[in-house]
Scaffold this motif. Structure first.
Motif, PDB file in Angstrom:
ATOM      1  N   TYR A 153       0.853  -1.192   0.000  1.00 19.20           N
ATOM      2  CA  TYR A 153       0.000   0.000   0.000  1.00 19.20           C
ATOM      3  C   TYR A 153       0.888   1.241   0.000  1.00 19.20           C
ATOM      4  N   PHE A 154       0.846   1.992  -1.094  1.00 13.16           N
ATOM      5  CA  PHE A 154       1.657   3.199  -1.250  1.00 13.16           C
ATOM      6  C   PHE A 154       0.799   4.433  -0.959  1.00 13.16           C
ATOM      7  N   TRP A 155       1.358   5.347  -0.175  1.00 11.28           N
ATOM      8  CA  TRP A 155       0.662   6.608   0.043  1.00 11.28           C
ATOM      9  C   TRP A 155       1.684   7.707   0.326  1.00 11.28           C
ATOM     10  N   VAL A 156       1.211   8.954   0.270  1.00  7.81           N
ATOM     11  CA  VAL A 156       2.064  10.094   0.606  1.00  7.81           C
ATOM     12  C   VAL A 156       1.456  10.783   1.817  1.00  7.81           C
ATOM     13  N   SER A 157       2.303  11.136   2.754  1.00  8.82           N
ATOM     14  CA  SER A 157       1.819  11.632   4.041  1.00  8.82           C
ATOM     15  C   SER A 157       1.151  12.995   3.953  1.00  8.82           C
ATOM     16  N   PHE A 158       1.451  13.762   2.889  1.00 13.42           N
ATOM     17  CA  PHE A 158       0.904  15.115   2.823  1.00 13.42           C
ATOM     18  C   PHE A 158      -0.516  15.157   2.279  1.00 13.42           C
ATOM     19  N   HIS A 159      -1.071  13.985   1.894  1.00 12.35           N
ATOM     20  CA  HIS A 159      -2.405  13.994   1.303  1.00 12.35           C
ATOM     21  C   HIS A 159      -3.336  13.073   2.082  1.00 12.35           C
ATOM     22  N   GLU A 160      -4.528  13.586   2.416  1.00 12.24           N
ATOM     23  CA  GLU A 160      -5.473  12.840   3.245  1.00 12.24           C
ATOM     24  C   GLU A 160      -5.975  11.571   2.570  1.00 12.24           C
ATOM     25  N   GLY A 161      -5.946  11.525   1.238  1.00  8.55           N
ATOM     26  CA  GLY A 161      -6.462  10.355   0.533  1.00  8.55           C
ATOM     27  C   GLY A 161      -5.778   9.067   0.938  1.00  8.55           C
ATOM     28  N   GLY A 162      -4.463   9.145   1.221  1.00 10.12           N
ATOM     29  CA  GLY A 162      -3.726   7.946   1.591  1.00 10.12           C
ATOM     30  C   GLY A 162      -4.150   7.383   2.926  1.00 10.12           C
ATOM     31  N   LYS A 163      -4.619   8.266   3.824  1.00 10.80           N
ATOM     32  CA  LYS A 163      -5.008   7.830   5.159  1.00 10.80           C
ATOM     33  C   LYS A 163      -6.427   7.258   5.190  1.00 10.80           C
ATOM     34  N   TYR A 164      -7.160   7.478   4.122  1.00 13.22           N
ATOM     35  CA  TYR A 164      -8.569   7.115   4.111  1.00 13.22           C
ATOM     36  C   TYR A 164      -8.791   5.618   4.292  1.00 13.22           C
ATOM     37  N   GLY A 207       2.865  -1.246   4.297  1.00  9.99           N
ATOM     38  CA  GLY A 207       2.709   0.137   3.871  1.00  9.99           C
ATOM     39  C   GLY A 207       4.046   0.720   3.440  1.00  9.99           C
ATOM     40  N   LEU A 208       4.032   1.556   2.417  1.00  6.44           N
ATOM     41  CA  LEU A 208       5.255   2.180   1.909  1.00  6.44           C
ATOM     42  C   LEU A 208       4.984   3.652   1.614  1.00  6.44           C
ATOM     43  N   THR A 209       5.861   4.512   2.103  1.00  2.00           N
ATOM     44  CA  THR A 209       5.715   5.943   1.867  1.00  2.00           C
ATOM     45  C   THR A 209       7.089   6.579   1.713  1.00  2.00           C
ATOM     46  N   SER A 210       7.144   7.634   0.932  1.00  2.00           N
ATOM     47  CA  SER A 210       8.408   8.359   0.764  1.00  2.00           C
ATOM     48  C   SER A 210       8.635   9.345   1.901  1.00  2.00           C
ATOM     49  N   GLY A 211       7.624   9.516   2.754  1.00  2.00           N
ATOM     50  CA  GLY A 211       7.730  10.468   3.855  1.00  2.00           C
ATOM     51  C   GLY A 211       8.758  10.063   4.894  1.00  2.00           C
ATOM     52  N   GLU A 212       9.274  11.058   5.611  1.00  2.00           N
ATOM     53  CA  GLU A 212      10.247  10.796   6.661  1.00  2.00           C
ATOM     54  C   GLU A 212       9.574  10.091   7.839  1.00  2.00           C
ATOM     55  N   ALA A 213      10.352   9.273   8.525  1.00  2.00           N
ATOM     56  CA  ALA A 213       9.812   8.500   9.641  1.00  2.00           C
ATOM     57  C   ALA A 213       9.273   9.405  10.744  1.00  2.00           C
ATOM     58  N   LYS A 214       9.989  10.499  11.035  1.00  2.00           N
ATOM     59  CA  LYS A 214       9.570  11.372  12.136  1.00  2.00           C
ATOM     60  C   LYS A 214       8.247  12.066  11.836  1.00  2.00           C
ATOM     61  N   ARG A 215       7.918  12.211  10.544  1.00  2.00           N
ATOM     62  CA  ARG A 215       6.637  12.806  10.174  1.00  2.00           C
ATOM     63  C   ARG A 215       5.552  11.746  10.017  1.00  2.00           C
ATOM     64  N   THR A 216       5.962  10.532   9.697  1.00  2.00           N
ATOM     65  CA  THR A 216       5.001   9.450   9.462  1.00  2.00           C
ATOM     66  C   THR A 216       4.557   8.782  10.753  1.00  2.00           C
TER      67      THR A 216
END
Length: 406
Positions: A59-70, A92-101
């Motif tokens: 499951y790929f998502w980007v932390s800056f967009h709410e759609g991934g969290k849905y 789950g896989l994201t390009s976001g930093e761990a401290k932000r994720t």
């Protein structure tokens, strides 16, 4: 899972896209996955080699967009209910930093592994988010696309389960199976055949067919079957000698202690036939066909389960099995008891319920000894709690007191 994944229009409106959709070809070897930081794995990295033999959902998502969290809630529920039992692992896989994720992972109570600061989206040609890839047990891409296409994803998983089922046990199920196998071995050493059988059946059910863990569980069950068959052979010899009491004793030993195994069914059939053919055997067995008291106890146990009073329910079911071992009511009670035993959280409550009377008394007495500065007696009682009920919540309480008086 089905409800949210059917809302295609909503999910598509949430998706972030950077161009034309470019999916990996179905049947191609899935690229391995990498991430700089892994969450929910005790810091250990995960690769697709670790999930070979299972169905893997990426499951790929980007932390800056709410759609991934849905879809987090749906994925989490699926992972912890159906996924573990079916051999389906979600990553789950994201390009976001761990401290932000990590704060979001904790907020949404995500329990499946999450790889942060990952570039796997490039290998998988991800051009919109959220994005999902299903990898079959052989490591090949079976489906990829938007998680909004939930019906397609579910159909793909069902098709794989039917045609190319997993041969590797989900890590959570494997841990539970190994734990139960350990319980079974310990029980057998103390000649607790009922406990050994119950734990071995749970372990066997949790392990996936084709996994070496399943083989180990089956070998232990086969050992128990052999013990049961030996008793049946002794019963057969007793029948030949018309020693009805001994025959009944041996067969009831099997029906009491090896419930759910093949030898149990064989012994029960032999008991039924002996009771039908020989009046003295029927008298020996007594009234085991059915009991209103047993039925009432099972009804009460079900009510306790509905009220989430699992300790009371489990103890009542144990009473039915012990009191009416050869009855249909005992079979029903054992089946319900087995379902309860398969849930670690339920069994923790059962342990606490059984431990409550003893532990409360011992801890209370220990505190009285502490107040009187009789620390040797206090330590003895607190250690008794740890020795006899190590998995109960009272063990933590006893350990706290022990540390306090060191």
């Amino acid at each position: 899972m089905h409800t949210r994944w059917s809302w295609t229009a909503l999910a598509l409106s949430l998706a972030v896209t950077s161009g034309a959709w470019a999916q990996l070809e179905k049947g191609s070897i899935a690229p391995d996955i990498e991430a700089k930081v892994w969450l929910n794995t005790d810091g250990e990295a995960i690769s697709l080699q670790d999930t070979r033999g299972m169905i893997t959902v990426l499951y790929f998502w980007v932390s800056f967009h709410e759609g991934g969290k849905y879809f987090f809630d749906d994925l989490n529920v699926f992972e912890n209910s159906q996924g573990v039992a079916m051999g389906v692992r979600i990553i789950g896989l994201t390009s976001g930093e761990a401290k932000r994720t990590e704060p979001g992972i904790k907020k949404h109570k995500i329990f499946f592994p999450v790889g942060c600061e990952s570039k796997a989206d490039q290998d998988y040609r991800v051009e919109f988010w959220p994005y999902m890839v299903i990898v079959d047990p052989e490591g090949k891409v079976a489906w990829s696309g938007s998680p909004a296409d939930g019906s397609e994803a579910v159909t793909t998983i069902r098709d794989i389960l039917a045609t190319n089922p997993p041969t590797r046990t989900h890590p959570k199920a494997a841990a539970a199976a190994r734990s139960q196998l350990g319980v079974a071995r310990a029980a057998l050493q103390t000649e607790d055949y009922s406990g050994a059988t119950r734990a071995a059946r749970i372990a066997l059910e949790k392990a996936m067919t084709g996994d070496t863990l399943k083989t180990h569980c089956q070998e232990f069950v086969d050992l128990l079957e052999a013990l049961g068959r030996d008793a049946i052979l002794r019963a057969d010899r007793a029948v030949s000698a018309e020693n009805w009491s001994e025959a009944v004793r041996q067969l009831r030993f099997v029906t009491r202690h090896f419930r759910g195994l093949d030898c149990y069914r064989t012994a029960k059939d032999k008991l039924d036939k002996l009771a039908k053919d020989h009046e003295n055997v029927k008298r020996e067995l007594g009234d085991i066909a059915g009991s209103e008291a047993a039925k009432a106890d099972i009804k009460r146990a079900r009510q306790f389960v509905e009220q989430r009073k699992f300790g009371e329910a489990y103890v009542l079911l144990e009473k039915v099995v012990a009191t009416y071992p050869d009855s249909a009511e005992a079979d029903a009670a054992d089946a319900l008891r087995g379902r309860l035993a398969g849930d670690a959280r339920v069994m923790a409550e059962v342990t606490d319920y059984k431990a409550a009377k003893d532990c409360k008394e011992w801890i209370s007495s220990a505190r009285s000894y502490i107040a009187a500065r009789r620390l040797t007696e206090a330590r003895a009682l607190l250690r008794r709690v740890l020795d006899e009920y190590p998995d109960s919540s009272f063990a933590d309480e006893a350990m706290t007191e022990l540390v306090r008086i060191q």
